[in-house]
Structure formats: C-alpha cells, structure tokens
Design a protein around this motif. Sequence first.
Motif, PDB file in Angstrom:
ATOM      1  N   ARG A   3       0.838  -1.186   0.000  1.00  0.00           N
ATOM      2  CA  ARG A   3       0.000   0.000   0.000  1.00  0.00           C
ATOM      3  C   ARG A   3       0.881   1.248   0.000  1.00  0.00           C
ATOM      4  N   GLN A   4       0.494   2.260  -0.795  1.00  0.00           N
ATOM      5  CA  GLN A   4       1.221   3.522  -0.840  1.00  0.00           C
ATOM      6  C   GLN A   4       0.908   4.331   0.414  1.00  0.00           C
ATOM      7  N   VAL A   5       1.930   4.911   0.996  1.00  0.00           N
ATOM      8  CA  VAL A   5       1.760   5.728   2.186  1.00  0.00           C
ATOM      9  C   VAL A   5       1.870   7.188   1.780  1.00  0.00           C
ATOM     10  N   ASP A   6       0.903   7.973   2.167  1.00  0.00           N
ATOM     11  CA  ASP A   6       0.946   9.421   1.962  1.00  0.00           C
ATOM     12  C   ASP A   6       1.711  10.000   3.152  1.00  0.00           C
ATOM     13  N   HIS A   7       2.961  10.378   2.911  1.00  0.00           N
ATOM     14  CA  HIS A   7       3.826  10.807   4.006  1.00  0.00           C
ATOM     15  C   HIS A   7       3.341  12.092   4.669  1.00  0.00           C
ATOM     16  N   ASP A   8       2.817  13.020   3.886  1.00  0.00           N
ATOM     17  CA  ASP A   8       2.283  14.254   4.477  1.00  0.00           C
ATOM     18  C   ASP A   8       1.085  13.947   5.369  1.00  0.00           C
ATOM     19  N   GLU A   9       0.232  13.059   4.899  1.00  0.00           N
ATOM     20  CA  GLU A   9      -0.941  12.678   5.705  1.00  0.00           C
ATOM     21  C   GLU A   9      -0.510  11.960   6.988  1.00  0.00           C
ATOM     22  N   ARG A  10       0.512  11.129   6.897  1.00  0.00           N
ATOM     23  CA  ARG A  10       0.989  10.422   8.094  1.00  0.00           C
ATOM     24  C   ARG A  10       1.567  11.417   9.105  1.00  0.00           C
ATOM     25  N   ARG A  11       2.329  12.406   8.631  1.00  0.00           N
ATOM     26  CA  ARG A  11       2.857  13.438   9.540  1.00  0.00           C
ATOM     27  C   ARG A  11       1.710  14.196  10.212  1.00  0.00           C
ATOM     28  N   ARG A  12       0.681  14.539   9.422  1.00  0.00           N
ATOM     29  CA  ARG A  12      -0.492  15.231   9.984  1.00  0.00           C
ATOM     30  C   ARG A  12      -1.173  14.365  11.045  1.00  0.00           C
ATOM     31  N   GLN A  13      -1.297  13.078  10.763  1.00  0.00           N
ATOM     32  CA  GLN A  13      -1.923  12.149  11.708  1.00  0.00           C
ATOM     33  C   GLN A  13      -1.157  12.142  13.031  1.00  0.00           C
ATOM     34  N   TYR A  49       9.194   9.384  11.170  1.00  0.00           N
ATOM     35  CA  TYR A  49       8.773  10.712  10.714  1.00  0.00           C
ATOM     36  C   TYR A  49       9.352  11.854  11.541  1.00  0.00           C
TER      37      TYR A  49
END
Length: 194
Positions: A3-13, A49
Amino acid sequence: MPRQVDHDERRRQLTDALLRIASTRGLGAVSMREIAAEAGVSLRVVQYYFANKQALLESGLTELGARMNHRVRRRITDSGTPAPRELLAAVLATIVPYDEQSRLDSLAWTAYYTAALTDPALAAAGLTLPDALEDFLTVRLTGAIAADRDPRIEVASLLALANGLTSSVLSGQRSHEDALDIIDYRLDRLFEQD
C-alpha cells in the motif's frame, strides 16, 4: 502489492495525535510512545517521521499556527478586504475559542506556552508566533487610529485582552459571545472619533 503511504498525511496524523494529547493531558504527557498509541501506529513509525521529541513538538506548534491562520483567513474572506477595525475584530474573535476544535487548540496552545516558560528550546521554537501576529496587526493599525496612540501598545493590549478572555471562556466564566462584547467595547473606544 504494498500500500502507498501518503507521508504528508501520516505526519499530519501524528501531529494531530500530539495536539490531542497536549489539549487533554498537557505537554508533560507527550512522549513518542504516547503519540504512537494515540495515533494507532508503532513507535517505529513515529521515529521514522520525527527524529526526536523536539521535532514532533515543533510540528505541533506549526500546525497550531496554521490552524489559527486558516480560521482568521476564513473570517476575513467573508468580508472582502476588511478595514483595520474589522481585521482586528476578526483576529481577536478567532483567538477566543468559539467551538470545540478552537477550544482544544486553545488548550494545546496553553500547554505549549506553559511548557515554554521553563524550556528555552521550546520557547525559541514557538514564541515567535505571537510576535509575528503582533507585528502584522501593528502594521495594519498604524495610521488608522488617533496620532496620540501608539499602535504597538494598542495591539499588545488587545492581544493581552483576547488571551485573558480565552482563559475565562476556557474556564466557563463567560461565553464566547460575552467575550466578543468586551472586545467590541474596547475596539469602539480605540476607533472612536474625537
């Protein structure tokens, strides 16, 4: 296929998890392990991150600043290009919590501010936001009030008023609407014609 990870979304999470902890338990409760638990990820993900706790804390400050900026822009966009009084009113009304998210953000900001009083690194990272807001408002107020009034002192007193009112709204002493009445009262006197 992985699965592709959205790094910006993970940082926001992860930053959102930090701010939830800060707003409900204070910065003393923040650790990489607590962030991982709150975000529902492994500790290794948090460490991937954010190199250290300081980097994570700085991301929270950046996010709080972005949220405030977004709220102010949303308020002033509704009125086009506001006159100085309306701009001040919009900014001050945004500082005082008016819904659940702004209440939580105010609590998180209070946790940061309190921690920064004894943590020089945190103070250096985060206490520039109020200075930038003060500078921005001072420029807008310059020339818009009576010549015998100092715009920087007026802005500082208005921001101090808004911060005090924030505390009284958070504690339940008064409502957001009551706080806005007090702000309007003060702005009316600042902009009254002699």
